[in-house]
Design a protein around this motif. Structure first.
Motif, mmCIF file in Angstrom:
data_model
loop_
_atom_site.group_PDB
_atom_site.id
_atom_site.type_symbol
_atom_site.label_atom_id
_atom_site.label_comp_id
_atom_site.label_asym_id
_atom_site.label_seq_id
_atom_site.Cartn_x
_atom_site.Cartn_y
_atom_site.Cartn_z
ATOM 1 N N ASP A 47 58.452 -16.107 -27.990
ATOM 2 C CA ASP A 47 57.787 -16.312 -29.273
ATOM 3 C C ASP A 47 57.875 -15.089 -30.177
ATOM 4 O O ASP A 47 57.832 -15.224 -31.406
ATOM 5 C CB ASP A 47 56.313 -16.669 -29.046
ATOM 6 C CG ASP A 47 56.154 -17.933 -28.230
ATOM 7 O OD1 ASP A 47 57.092 -18.748 -28.219
ATOM 8 O OD2 ASP A 47 55.091 -18.097 -27.596
ATOM 9 N N LEU A 51 58.051 -14.772 -34.621
ATOM 10 C CA LEU A 51 56.809 -14.595 -35.381
ATOM 11 C C LEU A 51 56.500 -13.152 -35.738
ATOM 12 O O LEU A 51 55.891 -12.902 -36.785
ATOM 13 C CB LEU A 51 55.624 -15.171 -34.573
ATOM 14 C CG LEU A 51 55.681 -16.654 -34.219
ATOM 15 C CD1 LEU A 51 54.488 -17.021 -33.349
ATOM 16 C CD2 LEU A 51 55.694 -17.510 -35.469
ATOM 17 N N TRP A 52 56.860 -12.212 -34.902
ATOM 18 C CA TRP A 52 56.325 -10.866 -35.032
ATOM 19 C C TRP A 52 57.361 -9.809 -35.415
ATOM 20 O O TRP A 52 57.069 -8.625 -35.351
ATOM 21 C CB TRP A 52 55.647 -10.449 -33.719
ATOM 22 C CG TRP A 52 54.665 -11.461 -33.240
ATOM 23 C CD1 TRP A 52 54.810 -12.321 -32.204
ATOM 24 C CD2 TRP A 52 53.381 -11.731 -33.789
ATOM 25 N NE1 TRP A 52 53.718 -13.117 -32.065
ATOM 26 C CE2 TRP A 52 52.798 -12.774 -33.024
ATOM 27 C CE3 TRP A 52 52.651 -11.196 -34.851
ATOM 28 C CZ2 TRP A 52 51.538 -13.289 -33.300
ATOM 29 C CZ3 TRP A 52 51.397 -11.705 -35.127
ATOM 30 C CH2 TRP A 52 50.857 -12.736 -34.352
ATOM 31 N N ARG A 157 59.507 -22.386 -34.614
ATOM 32 C CA ARG A 157 58.458 -21.461 -35.077
ATOM 33 C C ARG A 157 57.073 -22.106 -34.955
ATOM 34 O O ARG A 157 56.098 -21.435 -34.604
ATOM 35 C CB ARG A 157 58.724 -21.052 -36.522
ATOM 36 C CG ARG A 157 59.873 -20.070 -36.692
ATOM 37 C CD ARG A 157 59.874 -19.457 -38.082
ATOM 38 N NE ARG A 157 60.945 -18.488 -38.233
ATOM 39 C CZ ARG A 157 62.143 -18.760 -38.734
ATOM 40 N NH1 ARG A 157 62.412 -19.999 -39.148
ATOM 41 N NH2 ARG A 157 63.057 -17.829 -38.838
ATOM 42 N N ALA A 161 54.044 -20.615 -32.872
ATOM 43 C CA ALA A 161 52.739 -20.382 -33.501
ATOM 44 C C ALA A 161 51.636 -21.137 -32.772
ATOM 45 O O ALA A 161 50.500 -20.647 -32.665
ATOM 46 C CB ALA A 161 52.787 -20.803 -34.966
ATOM 47 N N SER A 162 51.949 -22.316 -32.254
ATOM 48 C CA SER A 162 50.958 -23.077 -31.488
ATOM 49 C C SER A 162 50.555 -22.330 -30.231
ATOM 50 O O SER A 162 49.373 -22.340 -29.835
ATOM 51 C CB SER A 162 51.516 -24.452 -31.136
ATOM 52 O OG SER A 162 51.840 -25.183 -32.295
ATOM 53 N N THR A 164 50.466 -19.099 -29.930
ATOM 54 C CA THR A 164 49.590 -18.003 -30.373
ATOM 55 C C THR A 164 48.189 -18.516 -30.696
ATOM 56 O O THR A 164 47.183 -17.898 -30.323
ATOM 57 C CB THR A 164 50.194 -17.320 -31.607
ATOM 58 O OG1 THR A 164 51.511 -16.847 -31.293
ATOM 59 C CG2 THR A 164 49.330 -16.149 -32.044
ATOM 60 N N ILE A 165 48.109 -19.640 -31.392
ATOM 61 C CA ILE A 165 46.799 -20.220 -31.714
ATOM 62 C C ILE A 165 46.045 -20.576 -30.438
ATOM 63 O O ILE A 165 44.842 -20.313 -30.303
ATOM 64 C CB ILE A 165 46.978 -21.463 -32.607
ATOM 65 C CG1 ILE A 165 47.533 -21.058 -33.966
ATOM 66 C CG2 ILE A 165 45.656 -22.201 -32.775
ATOM 67 C CD1 ILE A 165 47.923 -22.230 -34.844
#
Length: 222
Positions: A47, A51-52, A157, A161-162, A164-165
């Motif tokens: 991930d 994202l980062w 993505r 992100a899911s 991370t959430i």
């Protein structure tokens, strides 16, 4: 010591969550939550580039990520069964603690259960759905008029992100459980301190009365 005053202290109940079934139910919540966080941490290397980082992601990375997701989705049936059993254990722990709710249960366990349900919804609606789309290899199709069609990169993505959430939601569950433990520990210490002070007061009054009787009796003898 006056027996009536002693009975006052017996009316205090030990805060729920300390000892017995409360502690075991808390373990049933924390154990699966930490297990899910470990799974999400193992997915973090995949991930992170999506994202980062601000650097452009190479196309070969998407191929590698897709191969990893297809491998996960094609895992033997026992793997998702173990995952679903772990989810069920967490719900059993919550329902056990909320069977006879107290003020602390409604505040901390109720909020924790809400976050836990949100995590399950994110898992079903985003992660499981994303794995199915990656396995089929069909991107950019609308299942309904209210949904937007997104391509391959955006789909991956969204899946990252899911994760991370979901990790943030599970951390919130652990924070609330730790807050409940601290609140119950603080309450127990305050009750013990109050009982000690009351015992010292009643004990001091008993000694004073005993000393007064001794002095009066000595005066009569004289």
């Amino acid at each position: 010591m006056d027996p009536g005053k002693v009975s006052i202290f017996k009316t205090y109940d030990k805060p729920r969550g300390q000892g017995g079934s409360g502690s075991f139910a808390t373990f049933m919540i924390i154990g699966p939550t930490c297990f899910f966080l470990g799974m999400l941490f193992s997915a973090f290397p995949y991930d992170y580039p999506l994202l980062w980082t601000s650097e452009p992601t190479p196309t070969a990375y998407y191929d590698q990520f897709e191969a990893h997701l297809r491998f996960l989705h094609a895992s033997p049936p026992i793997i998702p069964r173990i995952l679903h059993i772990a989810i069920s254990i967490g719900f059993i722990g919550f329902f056990t603690k909320l069977f006879k709710p107290s003020e602390a249960n409604l505040l901390f366990d109720g909020a924790s259960l809400l976050l836990y349900v949100v995590g399950v919804v994110v898992y079903i609606t985003n992660i499981v759905k994303g794995l199915r789309i990656v396995t089929s290899g069909v991107y950019g199709q609308q299942e309904s008029d209210s949904e937007l069609a997104i391509g391959r990169e955006d789909s991956l993505r969204v899946l990252a992100a899911s994760n991370t959430i979901l990790a943030l939601v599970l951390v919130g569950v652990l924070v609330l459980q730790a807050g409940q433990w601290y609140a119950e520990r603080k309450e127990s210490d305050e009750i013990a301190k109050f009982e000690k002070e009351e015992k010292e007061k009643t004990g001091g009054k008993g000694q004073t009365k005993g000393g007064h009787v001794t002095r009066s009796s000595s005066k009569k003898k004289q």
